[in-house]
Design an enzyme around this catalytic site. Structure first.
Site, PDB file in Angstrom:
ATOM      1  N   HIS A   1      -9.551  -1.733   4.745  1.00 44.93           N
ATOM      2  CA  HIS A   1      -8.590  -2.827   4.756  1.00 44.93           C
ATOM      3  C   HIS A   1      -7.247  -2.597   5.297  1.00 44.93           C
ATOM      4  O   HIS A   1      -6.760  -1.441   5.216  1.00 44.93           O
ATOM      5  CB  HIS A   1      -8.256  -3.120   3.202  1.00 44.93           C
ATOM      6  CG  HIS A   1      -9.475  -4.126   2.702  1.00 44.93           C
ATOM      7  ND1 HIS A   1      -9.153  -4.912   1.649  1.00 44.93           N
ATOM      8  CD2 HIS A   1     -10.573  -4.111   2.917  1.00 44.93           C
ATOM      9  CE1 HIS A   1     -10.467  -5.535   1.426  1.00 44.93           C
ATOM     10  NE2 HIS A   1     -11.237  -4.909   2.151  1.00 44.93           N
TER      11      HIS A   1
ATOM     12  N   TYR B   1      -2.151 -10.100  -4.140  1.00 46.07           N
ATOM     13  CA  TYR B   1      -1.341  -9.939  -5.119  1.00 46.07           C
ATOM     14  C   TYR B   1      -0.667 -11.199  -5.456  1.00 46.07           C
ATOM     15  O   TYR B   1       0.348 -11.428  -4.468  1.00 46.07           O
ATOM     16  CB  TYR B   1      -0.529  -8.691  -5.188  1.00 46.07           C
ATOM     17  CG  TYR B   1      -1.184  -7.298  -5.135  1.00 46.07           C
ATOM     18  CD1 TYR B   1      -1.730  -6.927  -3.849  1.00 46.07           C
ATOM     19  CD2 TYR B   1      -1.150  -6.588  -6.323  1.00 46.07           C
ATOM     20  CE1 TYR B   1      -2.413  -5.724  -4.024  1.00 46.07           C
ATOM     21  CE2 TYR B   1      -1.787  -5.261  -6.176  1.00 46.07           C
ATOM     22  CZ  TYR B   1      -2.408  -4.990  -4.821  1.00 46.07           C
ATOM     23  OH  TYR B   1      -2.881  -3.524  -4.865  1.00 46.07           O
TER      24      TYR B   1
ATOM     25  N   PRO C   1      -1.071  -0.261 -12.777  1.00 44.19           N
ATOM     26  CA  PRO C   1      -2.182  -0.350 -11.715  1.00 44.19           C
ATOM     27  C   PRO C   1      -1.761  -1.261 -10.570  1.00 44.19           C
ATOM     28  O   PRO C   1      -2.304  -1.070  -9.597  1.00 44.19           O
ATOM     29  CB  PRO C   1      -3.385  -0.898 -12.356  1.00 44.19           C
ATOM     30  CG  PRO C   1      -2.832  -1.540 -13.649  1.00 44.19           C
ATOM     31  CD  PRO C   1      -1.604  -0.772 -13.989  1.00 44.19           C
TER      32      PRO C   1
ATOM     33  N   LYS D   1      -2.013   3.331  -7.388  1.00 43.20           N
ATOM     34  CA  LYS D   1      -1.645   4.615  -7.242  1.00 43.20           C
ATOM     35  C   LYS D   1      -2.400   5.629  -8.319  1.00 43.20           C
ATOM     36  O   LYS D   1      -2.338   6.938  -7.927  1.00 43.20           O
ATOM     37  CB  LYS D   1      -0.402   4.818  -7.390  1.00 43.20           C
ATOM     38  CG  LYS D   1       0.428   4.333  -6.277  1.00 43.20           C
ATOM     39  CD  LYS D   1       0.465   5.110  -5.124  1.00 43.20           C
ATOM     40  CE  LYS D   1       0.688   4.460  -3.787  1.00 43.20           C
ATOM     41  NZ  LYS D   1      -0.277   3.818  -2.810  1.00 43.20           N
TER      42      LYS D   1
ATOM     43  N   TYR E   1       2.156   1.772   0.011  1.00 41.27           N
ATOM     44  CA  TYR E   1       0.779   1.377  -0.394  1.00 41.27           C
ATOM     45  C   TYR E   1      -0.032   2.439   0.092  1.00 41.27           C
ATOM     46  O   TYR E   1      -1.267   2.492  -0.303  1.00 41.27           O
ATOM     47  CB  TYR E   1       0.851  -0.213  -0.035  1.00 41.27           C
ATOM     48  CG  TYR E   1      -0.555  -0.712  -0.800  1.00 41.27           C
ATOM     49  CD1 TYR E   1      -0.425  -1.413  -1.976  1.00 41.27           C
ATOM     50  CD2 TYR E   1      -1.856  -0.947  -0.046  1.00 41.27           C
ATOM     51  CE1 TYR E   1      -1.340  -1.790  -2.654  1.00 41.27           C
ATOM     52  CE2 TYR E   1      -2.742  -1.330  -0.719  1.00 41.27           C
ATOM     53  CZ  TYR E   1      -2.763  -1.962  -1.975  1.00 41.27           C
ATOM     54  OH  TYR E   1      -3.925  -2.456  -2.702  1.00 41.27           O
TER      55      TYR E   1
END
Ligand code: FAD
Ligand code: PHB
Length: 409
Positions: A93, A221, A313, A317, A404
């Protein structure tokens, strides 16, 4: 074969008065991803280890958890010899989306930070590690009860456990505490020997797994007035979705229909597709917590993974941090046995903590910006402004992307 450091046989078994005594170089407590990966890296370096796991292998494989791997994690898994299926089946991704006020904003991870992430379930990594361990004759004791750490403060530690009514004791050089947040290893250390930092969030995540093609191409998200939601996946035919829920909620209060309706309202009509008809194959609630213990080393005991730290979460990580701890511990043990160099073991804690705190910061920041918190109007305005700034500023997006995809190991 003899162990150069201790002069004792690397591996031996004796039986006296119903007690089995064995010797190995490293006892690993916990067969989650941290323990299994450490076992595999040590096996490849010719270092003898035994893994003790409280649960059965099927139980460990049944826990549905992480899904997003940093490139650094993928590299370590390749180095451990478990990259083949990951390369075939993992989904690369190059971006993630953030939903806010009915719009979706893309963070172009690859373009901004030069790296992508890989979607591949923790369950699959665990399965790959279990398979390779079985093929290499690595010893794992499942359903090991009453694991107890003995003499971990001096040079000759031992670990005892019970299995099928028999007590076993293992002499070793080192103990690796890879037994998660509720394990026995950290709990064996007197609390005045470490400092714990903790934040508990006033909500949980309800997760649902279903066999249905994901109607989204990249993870979403979403910050909605009704609470956070996350649209994720495990494969081209399996979705993993989450909604922020109350800590008092129980899974049986959430029918599939109720979940999908709530998810639809939070993630937006455009993203839901036909999912409302998908039957769940797993549903669970996880509380959200930030936690770090300092230091990670106590004599001959080393903590790694969730035994040493927890991240909420939202930043994806936890598993990635477990992998970096384990990699540092593997390198330090390898240098101890090969070069008789103690410095990497001495620096283990400091090396891990530098990376842990940055991941803690990022996970806290993501959690803070994306969930509904009980609280004052000022905090709400700050959250809205932080998100607006993120969507407008390439610098802010680059910072998010860099964290990220994972800071360097
Ligand atoms: P664990 O997986 O907890 O393994 C510890 C093992 O030790 C267990 O098998 C346990 O049975 C065993 N054990 C415990 N006590 C004993 C004992 N006394 N004796 C013997 N054995 C014992 N992370 C990410 O990086 N990306 C994500 O996308 C992500 N998503 C997540 C989503 C959710 C909903 C949750 C809950 C977590 C998520 N995580 C994510 C976090 C990730 O799953 C954990 O950080 C990871 O499992 C840590 O691995 P570990 O091996 O340290 O601990
Ligand atoms: C998941 O797919 O389970 C997942 C993905 C991203 C997260 C957390 C969980 O941040």
């Amino acid at each position: 074969m003899h162990d150069r450091a201790s002069g004792l046989p690397r591996s031996s078994t004796t039986s006296e008065r119903g007690l089995t005594r064995t010797r190995t170089q490293v006892v690993i407590v916990g067969a989650g991803p941290a323990g299994l990966l450490l076992g595999q890296l040590l096996l490849r370096a010719g270092i003898d280890a035994v893994i003790l796991e409280r649960r059965s292998a099927e139980y460990v494989l049944g826990r549905i958890r992480a899904g997003v791997l940093e490139q650094g994690t993928v590299d370590v898994l390749h180095q451990a010899g478990v990259g083949a299926r990951l390369s075939r089946e993992g989904l690369v991704h190059e971006g993630v989306e953030i939903g806010f006020r009915g719009r979706r904003h893309r963070i172009a991870l690859k373009e901004l930070a030069g790296k992508s992430v890989m979607v591949y379930g923790q369950t699959e990594i665990t399965r790959d590690l279990m398979d390779i361990r079985a093929a290499g004759n690595g010893k794992t004791v499942y359903q090991a009860d009453e694991v107890a750490l003995l003499d971990w403060q001096n040079a000759s530690p031992r670990v005892s456990y019970r299995k099928d009514g028999v007590t076993h004791e293992i002499d070793c050089d080192f103990i690796a505490g890879c037994d998660g947040f509720h394990g026995v290893c950290r709990a064996s250390v007197p609390s005045d020997r470490y400092q714990a930092f903790e934040r508990i969030y006033p909500f949980g995540w309800l997760g649902l797994l279903a066999d249905a093609p994901p109607p989204w191409n990249e993870l979403i998200y979403a910050n909605s007035e009704r609470g956070f939601a996350l649209a994720s996946l495990r494969s081209p035919t399996r979705v993993r979705c989450y909604v922020q829920c109350s800590l008092e909620d129980r899974v049986d209060q959430w029918s599939d229909a109720r979940f999908w309706e709530e998810f639809r309202q939070r993630i937006g009509e455009g993203a839901i597709g036909d999912l409302a008809r998908a039957a769940s194959i797993e549903k669970s609630i996880a509380p959200l917590r930030s936690f770090v213990v300092e230091p990670l080393r106590f004599g001959r005991l080393f903590l790694a993974g969730d035994a040493a730290h927890i991240v909420p979460p939202t930043g994806a990580k936890g598993l990635n941090l477990a992998v970096s701890d384990v990699f540092y511990l593997y390198e330090a043990l390898r240098d101890h046995y090969r070069e008789r160099d103690e410095r990497p073991l001495d620096h283990y804690s400091t090396r891990c903590l530098r990376r842990i705190w940055k991941a803690e910061r990022f996970s806290w920041w993501m959690t803070r910006q994306l969930h509904q918190f009980p609280g004052d109007a000022f905090s709400k305005r700050m959250q809205e402004t932080e998100l607006e700034y993120l969507f407008e500023s390439r610098a802010a997006q680059t910072s998010m992307a860099e964290n990220y995809v994972g800071l360097p190991l």
